[in-house]
Design a protein around this motif. Structure first.
Motif, PDB file in Angstrom:
ATOM      1  N   MET A 174       0.832  -1.207   0.000  1.00  0.00           N
ATOM      2  CA  MET A 174       0.000   0.000   0.000  1.00  0.00           C
ATOM      3  C   MET A 174       0.869   1.260   0.000  1.00  0.00           C
ATOM      4  O   MET A 174       0.480   2.277  -0.556  1.00  0.00           O
ATOM      5  CB  MET A 174      -0.924   0.045   1.227  1.00  0.00           C
ATOM      6  CG  MET A 174      -2.054  -0.941   1.234  1.00  0.00           C
ATOM      7  SD  MET A 174      -3.195  -0.810  -0.153  1.00  0.00           S
ATOM      8  CE  MET A 174      -3.980   0.747   0.135  1.00  0.00           C
ATOM      9  N   ASP A 224       4.093   1.319  -1.051  1.00  0.00           N
ATOM     10  CA  ASP A 224       5.167   1.217  -2.034  1.00  0.00           C
ATOM     11  C   ASP A 224       4.924   2.221  -3.169  1.00  0.00           C
ATOM     12  O   ASP A 224       3.901   2.163  -3.835  1.00  0.00           O
ATOM     13  CB  ASP A 224       5.160  -0.223  -2.597  1.00  0.00           C
ATOM     14  CG  ASP A 224       6.243  -0.440  -3.641  1.00  0.00           C
ATOM     15  OD1 ASP A 224       6.821   0.558  -4.124  1.00  0.00           O
ATOM     16  OD2 ASP A 224       6.499  -1.611  -3.967  1.00  0.00           O
ATOM     17  N   PRO A 225       5.865   3.160  -3.387  1.00  0.00           N
ATOM     18  CA  PRO A 225       5.625   4.184  -4.416  1.00  0.00           C
ATOM     19  C   PRO A 225       5.471   3.610  -5.822  1.00  0.00           C
ATOM     20  O   PRO A 225       4.902   4.254  -6.695  1.00  0.00           O
ATOM     21  CB  PRO A 225       6.851   5.101  -4.341  1.00  0.00           C
ATOM     22  CG  PRO A 225       7.816   4.457  -3.428  1.00  0.00           C
ATOM     23  CD  PRO A 225       7.134   3.360  -2.677  1.00  0.00           C
ATOM     24  N   ARG A 270       0.570   1.378  -8.104  1.00  0.00           N
ATOM     25  CA  ARG A 270      -0.299   2.467  -8.545  1.00  0.00           C
ATOM     26  C   ARG A 270      -1.607   2.468  -7.768  1.00  0.00           C
ATOM     27  O   ARG A 270      -2.676   2.359  -8.352  1.00  0.00           O
ATOM     28  CB  ARG A 270      -0.575   2.323 -10.028  1.00  0.00           C
ATOM     29  CG  ARG A 270       0.688   2.421 -10.817  1.00  0.00           C
ATOM     30  CD  ARG A 270       0.496   2.263 -12.286  1.00  0.00           C
ATOM     31  NE  ARG A 270       1.822   2.316 -12.918  1.00  0.00           N
ATOM     32  CZ  ARG A 270       2.032   2.299 -14.206  1.00  0.00           C
ATOM     33  NH1 ARG A 270       1.034   2.249 -15.024  1.00  0.00           N
ATOM     34  NH2 ARG A 270       3.258   2.350 -14.687  1.00  0.00           N
ATOM     35  N   THR A 271      -1.538   2.570  -6.463  1.00  0.00           N
ATOM     36  CA  THR A 271      -2.767   2.601  -5.689  1.00  0.00           C
ATOM     37  C   THR A 271      -3.110   4.034  -5.326  1.00  0.00           C
ATOM     38  O   THR A 271      -2.249   4.817  -4.953  1.00  0.00           O
ATOM     39  CB  THR A 271      -2.656   1.761  -4.406  1.00  0.00           C
ATOM     40  OG1 THR A 271      -3.855   1.957  -3.658  1.00  0.00           O
ATOM     41  CG2 THR A 271      -1.471   2.174  -3.567  1.00  0.00           C
ATOM     42  N   PRO A 272      -4.386   4.387  -5.442  1.00  0.00           N
ATOM     43  CA  PRO A 272      -4.772   5.731  -5.013  1.00  0.00           C
ATOM     44  C   PRO A 272      -5.038   5.803  -3.503  1.00  0.00           C
ATOM     45  O   PRO A 272      -5.290   6.882  -2.979  1.00  0.00           O
ATOM     46  CB  PRO A 272      -6.051   5.985  -5.802  1.00  0.00           C
ATOM     47  CG  PRO A 272      -6.607   4.635  -6.081  1.00  0.00           C
ATOM     48  CD  PRO A 272      -5.464   3.670  -6.113  1.00  0.00           C
ATOM     49  N   TYR A 273      -5.010   4.687  -2.829  1.00  0.00           N
ATOM     50  CA  TYR A 273      -5.449   4.662  -1.432  1.00  0.00           C
ATOM     51  C   TYR A 273      -4.317   4.651  -0.422  1.00  0.00           C
ATOM     52  O   TYR A 273      -4.485   4.175   0.699  1.00  0.00           O
ATOM     53  CB  TYR A 273      -6.346   3.441  -1.181  1.00  0.00           C
ATOM     54  CG  TYR A 273      -7.521   3.399  -2.119  1.00  0.00           C
ATOM     55  CD1 TYR A 273      -8.425   4.459  -2.136  1.00  0.00           C
ATOM     56  CD2 TYR A 273      -7.732   2.341  -2.975  1.00  0.00           C
ATOM     57  CE1 TYR A 273      -9.507   4.445  -2.995  1.00  0.00           C
ATOM     58  CE2 TYR A 273      -8.815   2.323  -3.849  1.00  0.00           C
ATOM     59  CZ  TYR A 273      -9.688   3.383  -3.850  1.00  0.00           C
ATOM     60  OH  TYR A 273     -10.758   3.376  -4.696  1.00  0.00           O
ATOM     61  N   SER A 274      -3.136   5.131  -0.808  1.00  0.00           N
ATOM     62  CA  SER A 274      -2.006   5.049   0.104  1.00  0.00           C
ATOM     63  C   SER A 274      -2.143   5.998   1.294  1.00  0.00           C
ATOM     64  O   SER A 274      -1.526   5.789   2.327  1.00  0.00           O
ATOM     65  CB  SER A 274      -0.716   5.341  -0.657  1.00  0.00           C
ATOM     66  OG  SER A 274      -0.829   6.574  -1.321  1.00  0.00           O
ATOM     67  N   GLY A 275      -2.953   7.049   1.135  1.00  0.00           N
ATOM     68  CA  GLY A 275      -3.034   8.121   2.134  1.00  0.00           C
ATOM     69  C   GLY A 275      -3.118   7.643   3.578  1.00  0.00           C
ATOM     70  O   GLY A 275      -2.293   8.011   4.412  1.00  0.00           O
ATOM     71  N   ASP A 276      -4.115   6.790   3.880  1.00  0.00           N
ATOM     72  CA  ASP A 276      -4.323   6.348   5.257  1.00  0.00           C
ATOM     73  C   ASP A 276      -3.133   5.566   5.794  1.00  0.00           C
ATOM     74  O   ASP A 276      -2.881   5.565   6.997  1.00  0.00           O
ATOM     75  CB  ASP A 276      -5.566   5.458   5.337  1.00  0.00           C
ATOM     76  CG  ASP A 276      -6.833   6.277   5.229  1.00  0.00           C
ATOM     77  OD1 ASP A 276      -6.742   7.514   5.375  1.00  0.00           O
ATOM     78  OD2 ASP A 276      -7.898   5.685   4.991  1.00  0.00           O
ATOM     79  N   GLU A 331       0.069   5.925   4.929  1.00  0.00           N
ATOM     80  CA  GLU A 331       1.308   6.690   5.094  1.00  0.00           C
ATOM     81  C   GLU A 331       1.441   7.229   6.513  1.00  0.00           C
ATOM     82  O   GLU A 331       2.500   7.708   6.914  1.00  0.00           O
ATOM     83  CB  GLU A 331       1.356   7.826   4.060  1.00  0.00           C
ATOM     84  CG  GLU A 331       1.873   7.330   2.722  1.00  0.00           C
ATOM     85  CD  GLU A 331       1.435   8.181   1.549  1.00  0.00           C
ATOM     86  OE1 GLU A 331       0.845   9.252   1.783  1.00  0.00           O
ATOM     87  OE2 GLU A 331       1.689   7.760   0.409  1.00  0.00           O
ATOM     88  N   ILE A 354      -8.575   9.477  -1.919  1.00  0.00           N
ATOM     89  CA  ILE A 354      -7.410   9.487  -2.796  1.00  0.00           C
ATOM     90  C   ILE A 354      -6.612  10.752  -2.510  1.00  0.00           C
ATOM     91  O   ILE A 354      -7.067  11.858  -2.755  1.00  0.00           O
ATOM     92  CB  ILE A 354      -7.857   9.435  -4.266  1.00  0.00           C
ATOM     93  CG1 ILE A 354      -8.636   8.156  -4.497  1.00  0.00           C
ATOM     94  CG2 ILE A 354      -6.670   9.538  -5.188  1.00  0.00           C
ATOM     95  CD1 ILE A 354      -9.258   8.055  -5.859  1.00  0.00           C
ATOM     96  N   SER A 355      -5.416  10.593  -1.988  1.00  0.00           N
ATOM     97  CA  SER A 355      -4.676  11.769  -1.545  1.00  0.00           C
ATOM     98  C   SER A 355      -3.966  12.428  -2.711  1.00  0.00           C
ATOM     99  O   SER A 355      -3.696  11.828  -3.745  1.00  0.00           O
ATOM    100  CB  SER A 355      -3.661  11.366  -0.482  1.00  0.00           C
ATOM    101  OG  SER A 355      -2.691  10.520  -1.034  1.00  0.00           O
ATOM    102  N   ALA A 363      -0.762  10.757  -3.756  1.00  0.00           N
ATOM    103  CA  ALA A 363      -0.963   9.559  -4.572  1.00  0.00           C
ATOM    104  C   ALA A 363      -1.211   9.948  -6.024  1.00  0.00           C
ATOM    105  O   ALA A 363      -0.712   9.315  -6.951  1.00  0.00           O
ATOM    106  CB  ALA A 363      -2.135   8.755  -4.035  1.00  0.00           C
ATOM    107  N   ARG A 381       1.948  10.965  -7.747  1.00  0.00           N
ATOM    108  CA  ARG A 381       2.723   9.768  -8.040  1.00  0.00           C
ATOM    109  C   ARG A 381       2.219   9.110  -9.321  1.00  0.00           C
ATOM    110  O   ARG A 381       2.990   8.698 -10.179  1.00  0.00           O
ATOM    111  CB  ARG A 381       2.562   8.795  -6.878  1.00  0.00           C
ATOM    112  CG  ARG A 381       3.877   8.351  -6.290  1.00  0.00           C
ATOM    113  CD  ARG A 381       3.662   7.652  -4.988  1.00  0.00           C
ATOM    114  NE  ARG A 381       2.805   6.484  -5.108  1.00  0.00           N
ATOM    115  CZ  ARG A 381       2.332   5.801  -4.074  1.00  0.00           C
ATOM    116  NH1 ARG A 381       2.633   6.183  -2.853  1.00  0.00           N
ATOM    117  NH2 ARG A 381       1.578   4.750  -4.241  1.00  0.00           N
ATOM    118  N   LEU A 382       0.895   9.040  -9.422  1.00  0.00           N
ATOM    119  CA  LEU A 382       0.309   8.411 -10.605  1.00  0.00           C
ATOM    120  C   LEU A 382       0.636   9.208 -11.859  1.00  0.00           C
ATOM    121  O   LEU A 382       0.945   8.643 -12.896  1.00  0.00           O
ATOM    122  CB  LEU A 382      -1.203   8.303 -10.434  1.00  0.00           C
ATOM    123  CG  LEU A 382      -1.659   7.260  -9.414  1.00  0.00           C
ATOM    124  CD1 LEU A 382      -3.140   7.376  -9.172  1.00  0.00           C
ATOM    125  CD2 LEU A 382      -1.324   5.862  -9.888  1.00  0.00           C
TER     126      LEU A 382
END
Lengths: 489, 324
Positions: free
Chosen positions: A75, A77-78, A81-87, A89, B45-46, B49, B52-53
């Protein structure tokens, strides 16, 4: 690949195949899923999950804390390509002292973190050597959930088979086929041939078109409180709307009950703030303002708006009161709502234009760039009520979600506080206060909360609607043998 | 003849280059950002993120640089990965194109099979009873909105009569059917889509056929043929028809790109997972790699089809054949 899925349909399929550590029960309270129980320690700096024992991946390999650790690492790992990394981090580190314990350490207490662990846990043994972005696992997923993946024909259908060894119990229904039917009229025709057993309905279909003997005989309809709300969001940077008296006046001038009656055919409730009635954060003591056009005119006069030149349009120092409501293409309900608002505001001398633009242009060129007077839009609310990103004053930059530009120092403090407190009772108090303050400030005109409407074929038993909807106990649904329509061979 | 074909094929390459350059420019000029994510308005979706995309998709680079990259990759037939689900674009198209092509070929066949005899019949007695009725019917078919007609037919055959399935291309129990059962199942599912997608074409083509046939029948060589005492059948089909059918081939070549583009309508109404819908969704999502790949593939198909049309022209008309 659950962590890459960004649309509702794929999230729904992931829900059949995977489990999180926690989930929401039928009353929308957090409860254990892969975790049997959990503890919040050090005021929220540490959360310990005790995992269920004897859980197996669908390929027979035991599920352990290493899978949780693996999911967490992916989750954040840069390269993924997940948009949900926020929580995730916010996690300082994660420890797995044994196969069935996971300790998560946070940099600071963060109450929504608990619900973030409803994220689908993925198997380490199948993915450790894979590039998650391109892995074939996305096309043949293996999870711990009640259904196993069977086949997938893109944009046509997905087939799932019951997982014989599901840790709760084997689901009663052997196979689930989810079809993609893009056209709503076609979906409705399929329903009439009995080709579809479960789907959502529009208000028109719910009230009128399904009111036939065939439908009453074959299907059951469900009407549940919804988890979205539709609002008119003001651009508070505009001099037109920076005056709270003006926003209050507009709220008085528009009859939300009328909108619900016409647009939703009565199948909805008036929205009274940033939470919907089914949420535990909702404050039932906030009552919607009445519809009071004369009162609206009085407030507008106070704010300097009057029809001084007798042309039927209010003006203030030579400036006429006119603005444009912007909304997105493809949503009839919103366009109708905009038209009713246009009519009711013209009744009190405000000239409103409506502009409808395609979704990605709407978001990219207008909403994100703050290039609008007023937008008509809806929020679909997650079950975790934290809405810091929508209301906090630090979230007003381009591309962020406080596009109204709302700032209220008191709300800012409460939002932060509600993120730190884990006790749901205390959080509820904070969110109730937040709802009161926001409704009083009227940064949005809160319009309606549409009901969720479903239809399910009658042969399914044990369908028991609750706050969480109808799908939460799907594994308990069953069909008496005499009524079974499809047989596995 | 061989040289001619070769020359025509060589002409395709600069044309493709031009098409891709224009398309790349247009999709990048169009307002709106690519990706389901940027547009999903999901607070979970932050912003980080998203950044990065953008980097991973190279959206932070200038347009000409991205076009150059795209060109280099496409030259070796690598169309890249879709923004929406990260699968190879070529794979996504490959699984969707066959259905669309099948339906279009079937309807093309139906169009010709129905339009040519109809047009010829009408041309035999212009303004006769049959001609008048057919003219009215054709105008009606031509004017009727496809999706609406589709829904009416679905309602009639699927719900009132229960003869045909409403949507999709296979039944739920498809895999348990015998080979013959499978064929019947697919036929039943394709019947309405093919019919609906060809009705407009039949109407137009029959009109073309009619006027072209009338024109041909008025030529002196027809009088000559009749004077020779040839049978009416031979006059009609050997002399008039061959000349009359030529404009139709040109028109068919020109209408091919419209077929793929127009597929989106019946693919949506009949819930058929075809390339038309894939393309439409890609445009709405601003899925650049997918849009570009579809543009290239569809233009390639169209140009090939045009070439085939020209070749059959030459085949039918010896004058053209001999010149080259």
């Amino acid at each position: 690949m659950p962590m890459l899925a960004s649309d509702i349909a794929s999230a729904g399929i992931c829900g059949y195949i995977f489990n999180g550590l926690v989930k929401y029960d039928k009353d929308l309270n957090l409860t254990g899923d892969l975790a049997e129980r959990w503890e919040v320690l050090d005021g929220g700096l540490q959360i310990v999950f005790y995992l269920r024992k004897g859980v197996f991946w669908q390929d027979g390999v035991p599920f352990t804390s290493r899978d949780v650790d693996f999911t967490y690492r992916k989750m954040v790992d840069p390269q993924v390509r997940t948009p949900y990394s926020g929580d995730f981090e916010r996690v300082e580190r994660l420890e797995t002292p044994d196969d069935h314990t996971v300790r998560v350490f946070y940099k600071e207490p963060f109450a929504p973190a608990l619900s973030s662990w409803s994220v689908s846990i993925v198997p380490e043994h199948l993915l450790e050597k894979e590039d998650l972005n391109t892995s074939v696992f996305s096309r043949v997923p293996v999870g711990t959930g009640p259904y196993k993946f069977r086949s997938w024909k893109t944009q046509e259908k997905i087939e799932l088979d019951a997982n014989e060894n599901y840790f709760l119990h084997r689901p009663n229904i052997d196979r689930v086929v989810q079809r993609v039917i893009p056209d709503p009229s076609t979906l409705f025709l399929e329903l009439q041939t009995g080709g579809v057993d479960l789907c959502g309905l529009t208000p028109l279909q719910y009230t009128r078109q399904t009111d036939t003997p065939y439908f009453r005989g074959e299907y059951r309809k469900f009407r549940l409180p919804g988890d979205t709300y539709v609002y008119l969001g003001y651009n508070l940077r505009s001099p037109l709307f920076s005056d709270i008296r003006v926003r209050k006046a507009l709220n008085l001038a528009v009859d939300k009950d009328e909108i619900i009656k016409i647009v939703l055919l009565g199948l909805g409730t008036v929205s009274t703030g940033p939470f919907t009635p089914q949420s535990w954060a909702f404050n039932p003591s906030v009552k919607p303002s009445p519809c009071d056009p004369p009162g609206a005119l009085r407030l507008l006069k106070e704010a300097g708006w009057e029809d001084s030149d007798g042309d039927g349009i209010l003006d203030n120092n030579g400036r006429k009161f006119e603005f444009t409501i912007l909304t997105n293409q493809g949503n009839e309900e919103r366009i109708k709502t905009a038209e009713i608002i246009q009519r009711r505001l013209s009744d009190i001398g405000i000239k409103v234009k409506i502009k409808v633009v395609e979704w990605s242009v709407f978001i990219g060129e207008f909403v994100n760039k703050r290039d609008f007077d007023v937008i008509l839009l809806g929020w679909a609310l997650p079950r975790e009520p934290d809405n810091y990103d929508i209301w906090h004053s630090s979230r007003t930059r381009e591309g962020e979600f406080n596009f109204a530009g709302y700032t209220n120092p008191e709300v800012d403090l409460l939002l932060l506080e509600a993120r730190r407190v884990f006790d749901q009772q205390k959080r509820r108090e904070l969110y109730r206060k937040i709802q009161e303050l926001i409704y009083a400030d009227q940064p949005y005109m809160f319009i309606y909360v549409p009901d969720s409407l479903y239809v399910v074929h009658r042969r399914f038993r044990e369908v028991a609607p609750a706050a969480a909807g109808i799908g939460y106990n799907f594994i308990d649904w069953w069909v008496p043998p005499a009524e079974q329509r499809y047989r596995m061979r | 003849m061989g040289k001619y074909i070769l020359r025509r094929f060589a002409g395709i390459i600069p044309l493709l280059f031009g098409i891709s350059l224009l398309s790349f420019a247009v999709i990048n000029l169009a307002p709106g950002k690519p990706g389901a994510l940027e547009n999903s308005l999901n607070p979970r979706i932050s912003a980080r993120a998203l950044e990065r995309l953008e980097k991973l998709y190279e959206l932070d680079k200038p347009v000409y640089e991205r076009y150059w990259h795209w060109l280099k990759r496409t030259a070796v037939l690598d169309f890249g990965r879709s923004f929406s689900d990260n699968r190879p674009v070529i794979e996504k198209i490959a699984e969707r194109l066959p259905v669309t092509i099948t339906i279009n070929l079937l309807s093309l066949f139906l169009i010709f099979a129905a339009a040519i005899p109809l047009g010829v019949r009408c041309a035999l007695k212009p303004d006769g009873m049959l001609d008048k009725v057919m003219t009215a019917v054709m105008f009606f078919l031509f004017a009727i909105p496809t999706f609406w007609l589709a829904l009416l037919l679905m309602n009639f055959f699927g719900i009132n009569l229960r003869w045909l399935p409403v949507s999709g291309i296979t039944s739920l129990d498809y895999e348990y059917l015998s080979p013959a059962g499978k064929a019947v199942d697919i036929f039943r599912h394709l019947f309405l889509p093919v019919t609906v997608s060809s009705l407009g074409g039949i109407a137009a083509m029959a009109r073309y056929m009619r006027s072209s046939m009338i024109e041909a029948l008025a030529q002196p060589y027809i009088r000559m043929a009749r004077a020779k005492g040839l049978t009416e059948r031979s006059v009609l089909y050997k002399h008039a028809f061959r000349n009359a059918v030529m404009p139709l081939i040109t028109i068919m070549g020109l209408s091919l790109p419209g077929l793929v583009g127009g597929s989106v309508i019946f693919e949506s109404v009949f819930a058929i997972p075809g390339a038309g819908r894939l393309f439409y969704e890609a445009v709405m999502m601003r899925d650049y790699p997918l849009i570009m790949a579809e543009v290239v593939i569809v233009s390639l198909l169209t140009m090939t089809a045009n070439l085939l049309a020209d070749l059959s022209y030459a085949w039918i008309d010896p004058r053209l054949r001999d010149k080259r």
